[in-house]
Design a protein around this motif. Structure first.
Motif, PDB file in Angstrom:
ATOM      1  N   ARG A   1      73.295 -56.859  63.141  1.00  0.00           N
ATOM      2  CA  ARG A   1      73.923 -58.193  63.224  1.00  0.00           C
ATOM      3  C   ARG A   1      75.239 -58.102  63.975  1.00  0.00           C
ATOM      4  NH1 ARG A   1      72.137 -58.820  57.711  1.00  0.00           N
ATOM      5  NH2 ARG A   1      74.232 -58.294  56.973  1.00  0.00           N
ATOM      6  N   ASP A   2      75.997 -57.067  63.683  1.00  0.00           N
ATOM      7  CA  ASP A   2      77.275 -56.853  64.358  1.00  0.00           C
ATOM      8  C   ASP A   2      77.064 -56.590  65.843  1.00  0.00           C
ATOM      9  OD1 ASP A   2      80.065 -56.302  64.713  1.00  0.00           O
ATOM     10  OD2 ASP A   2      79.636 -54.157  64.538  1.00  0.00           O
TER      11      ASP A   2
ATOM     12  N   SER B   1      68.289 -45.373  55.164  1.00  0.00           N
ATOM     13  CA  SER B   1      69.497 -45.324  55.987  1.00  0.00           C
ATOM     14  C   SER B   1      69.274 -46.002  57.333  1.00  0.00           C
ATOM     15  CB  SER B   1      69.920 -43.864  56.182  1.00  0.00           C
ATOM     16  OG  SER B   1      71.045 -43.763  57.013  1.00  0.00           O
ATOM     17  N   CYS B   2      68.189 -45.661  57.997  1.00  0.00           N
ATOM     18  CA  CYS B   2      67.884 -46.270  59.295  1.00  0.00           C
ATOM     19  C   CYS B   2      67.519 -47.745  59.136  1.00  0.00           C
ATOM     20  CB  CYS B   2      66.747 -45.518  59.967  1.00  0.00           C
ATOM     21  SG  CYS B   2      67.191 -43.841  60.448  1.00  0.00           S
ATOM     22  N   VAL B   3      66.771 -48.063  58.111  1.00  0.00           N
ATOM     23  CA  VAL B   3      66.414 -49.459  57.862  1.00  0.00           C
ATOM     24  C   VAL B   3      67.668 -50.286  57.593  1.00  0.00           C
ATOM     25  CG1 VAL B   3      65.227 -51.027  56.271  1.00  0.00           C
ATOM     26  CG2 VAL B   3      64.083 -48.952  57.083  1.00  0.00           C
ATOM     27  N   GLY B   4      68.608 -49.727  56.833  1.00  0.00           N
ATOM     28  CA  GLY B   4      69.861 -50.427  56.585  1.00  0.00           C
ATOM     29  C   GLY B   4      70.640 -50.665  57.861  1.00  0.00           C
ATOM     30  N   MET B   5      70.607 -49.712  58.775  1.00  0.00           N
ATOM     31  CA  MET B   5      71.263 -49.871  60.069  1.00  0.00           C
ATOM     32  C   MET B   5      70.661 -51.046  60.832  1.00  0.00           C
ATOM     33  SD  MET B   5      73.373 -48.875  62.458  1.00  0.00           S
ATOM     34  CE  MET B   5      73.528 -49.090  64.251  1.00  0.00           C
ATOM     35  N   VAL B   6      69.351 -51.081  60.921  1.00  0.00           N
ATOM     36  CA  VAL B   6      68.674 -52.151  61.661  1.00  0.00           C
ATOM     37  C   VAL B   6      68.893 -53.501  60.988  1.00  0.00           C
ATOM     38  CG1 VAL B   6      66.416 -53.031  62.390  1.00  0.00           C
ATOM     39  CG2 VAL B   6      66.946 -50.584  62.608  1.00  0.00           C
TER      40      VAL B   6
ATOM     41  N   LYS C   1      67.864 -63.313  69.026  1.00  0.00           N
ATOM     42  CA  LYS C   1      66.603 -63.755  68.432  1.00  0.00           C
ATOM     43  C   LYS C   1      65.581 -62.620  68.375  1.00  0.00           C
ATOM     44  CE  LYS C   1      66.823 -68.722  69.320  1.00  0.00           C
ATOM     45  NZ  LYS C   1      66.145 -69.890  69.962  1.00  0.00           N
ATOM     46  N   ALA C   2      65.543 -61.816  69.418  1.00  0.00           N
ATOM     47  CA  ALA C   2      64.632 -60.664  69.410  1.00  0.00           C
ATOM     48  C   ALA C   2      65.019 -59.698  68.305  1.00  0.00           C
ATOM     49  CB  ALA C   2      64.661 -59.970  70.764  1.00  0.00           C
ATOM     50  N   CYS C   3      66.313 -59.511  68.108  1.00  0.00           N
ATOM     51  CA  CYS C   3      66.803 -58.641  67.041  1.00  0.00           C
ATOM     52  C   CYS C   3      66.389 -59.179  65.679  1.00  0.00           C
ATOM     53  CB  CYS C   3      68.319 -58.517  67.128  1.00  0.00           C
ATOM     54  SG  CYS C   3      69.054 -57.587  65.772  1.00  0.00           S
ATOM     55  N   GLN C   4      66.587 -60.455  65.451  1.00  0.00           N
ATOM     56  CA  GLN C   4      66.241 -61.055  64.167  1.00  0.00           C
ATOM     57  C   GLN C   4      64.745 -60.930  63.880  1.00  0.00           C
ATOM     58  OE1 GLN C   4      67.797 -65.015  64.710  1.00  0.00           O
ATOM     59  NE2 GLN C   4      69.853 -64.457  64.008  1.00  0.00           N
ATOM     60  N   ALA C   5      63.934 -61.075  64.914  1.00  0.00           N
ATOM     61  CA  ALA C   5      62.483 -60.963  64.738  1.00  0.00           C
ATOM     62  C   ALA C   5      62.090 -59.554  64.289  1.00  0.00           C
ATOM     63  CB  ALA C   5      61.771 -61.324  66.034  1.00  0.00           C
ATOM     64  N   VAL C   6      62.738 -58.547  64.860  1.00  0.00           N
ATOM     65  CA  VAL C   6      62.459 -57.168  64.457  1.00  0.00           C
ATOM     66  C   VAL C   6      63.010 -56.892  63.070  1.00  0.00           C
ATOM     67  CG1 VAL C   6      62.914 -54.738  64.971  1.00  0.00           C
ATOM     68  CG2 VAL C   6      62.321 -56.314  66.823  1.00  0.00           C
ATOM     69  N   GLN C   7      64.198 -57.400  62.781  1.00  0.00           N
ATOM     70  CA  GLN C   7      64.820 -57.179  61.469  1.00  0.00           C
ATOM     71  C   GLN C   7      63.940 -57.683  60.333  1.00  0.00           C
ATOM     72  OE1 GLN C   7      68.525 -59.245  62.369  1.00  0.00           O
ATOM     73  NE2 GLN C   7      69.677 -57.384  61.872  1.00  0.00           N
TER      74      GLN C   7
END
Length: 247
Positions: free
Chosen positions: A95-96, A85-90, A105-111
């Motif tokens: 993205r939203d 559930s948490c992984v799906g959120m991240v 870009k920082a978000c994409q790197a963590v994702q």
């Protein structure tokens, strides 16, 4: 290929932290068993999912900012959680929250390095059985909505559970049907939520299984409440607790 000793930052969801801390400890036990170097950032909080699902986007974004702050500092470490559930959120809802922002870009790197536990074991490390894992009995597996629909996880958990000595799988009818929890759904639509839990538990009972096992403690908590209220002969177990048993 992963490094010889994969480095892992664990993310512990709110439900696990507050209600099932032993599941978090068992996840660490399993990860270390397969050779991972495990780190825990005690400053971590929530992924932001409760606020996001309730429609509080700005508040959710503030919590998500904190998540990125907590996990972007070590780009070579995987982020592993005992919650699809948490992984799906991240992986999906961030993205939203972050598309088109300076933090994108920082978000994409963590994702790209965030995984649910069984997904990490099977898809990243290539592990389909935990040495020494033992549990006597019959189990039926519940595909959580988040695992199946948000993360595409289906076969991996079954492979790992089938590798547990003494454990036999019995598939229930409508295994991919929602258990009825859905976070605030269970509060806003209590009667529907309970009816869905009843249906799920009845399908599990029909198999003759001793255990319902899943990747998400939120689903298991919901089902366990119904089982205990009705005094039914079933136990709910998170997969990390099963993989860590017997050794």
């Amino acid at each position: 290929m992963p490094p010889a000793s994969p480095q892992v930052d664990i993310f512990i969801p709110c439900f696990v932290d507050q209600l099932y801390p032993q599941t978090a400890m068992n996840m660490v036990k399993v990860l270390e068993k397969v050779g991972c170097q495990v780190s825990y950032n005690a400053a971590q909080t929530c992924c932001g999912q409760p606020a996001y699902n309730a429609g509080y986007k700005a508040q959710s974004r503030a919590v998500a900012d904190k998540f990125l702050e907590d996990f972007q500092g070590h780009p070579k470490r995987y982020v592993v959680s005992p919650s699809a559930s948490c992984v799906g959120m991240v992986r999906n809802s961030y993205r939203d929250l972050f598309n088109g922002t300076p933090e994108e870009k920082a978000c994409q790197a963590v994702q790209t390095r965030t995984y649910e536990l069984t997904e990490f074991l099977v898809d990243v490390l290539g592990i389909t059985a935990i040495p020494g894992a033992q549990l006597a009995g019959k189990y039926t597996y519940h595909d959580s909505c988040s695992a199946l629909r948000e993360c595409g996880i289906r076969q991996g958990p079954r492979q790992l559970l089938d590798g547990v000595a003494g454990l036999t799988r019995l598939e229930m009818a409508e295994t991919s049907t929602c258990c009825g929890f859905g976070g605030t759904f269970a509060v806003k639509f209590e009667a529907i939520s309970v009816a869905m839990a009843q249906q799920k538990v009845e399908h599990a009972l029909d198999t003759g299984a001793d255990f319902i096992i899943s990747t998400d403690v939120s689903c298991l908590m919901h089902l366990e409440a119904y089982i205990k209220k009705e005094k039914l002969p079933l136990r709910c177990l998170h997969i990390a607790d099963v993989l860590a048993s017997g050794w």
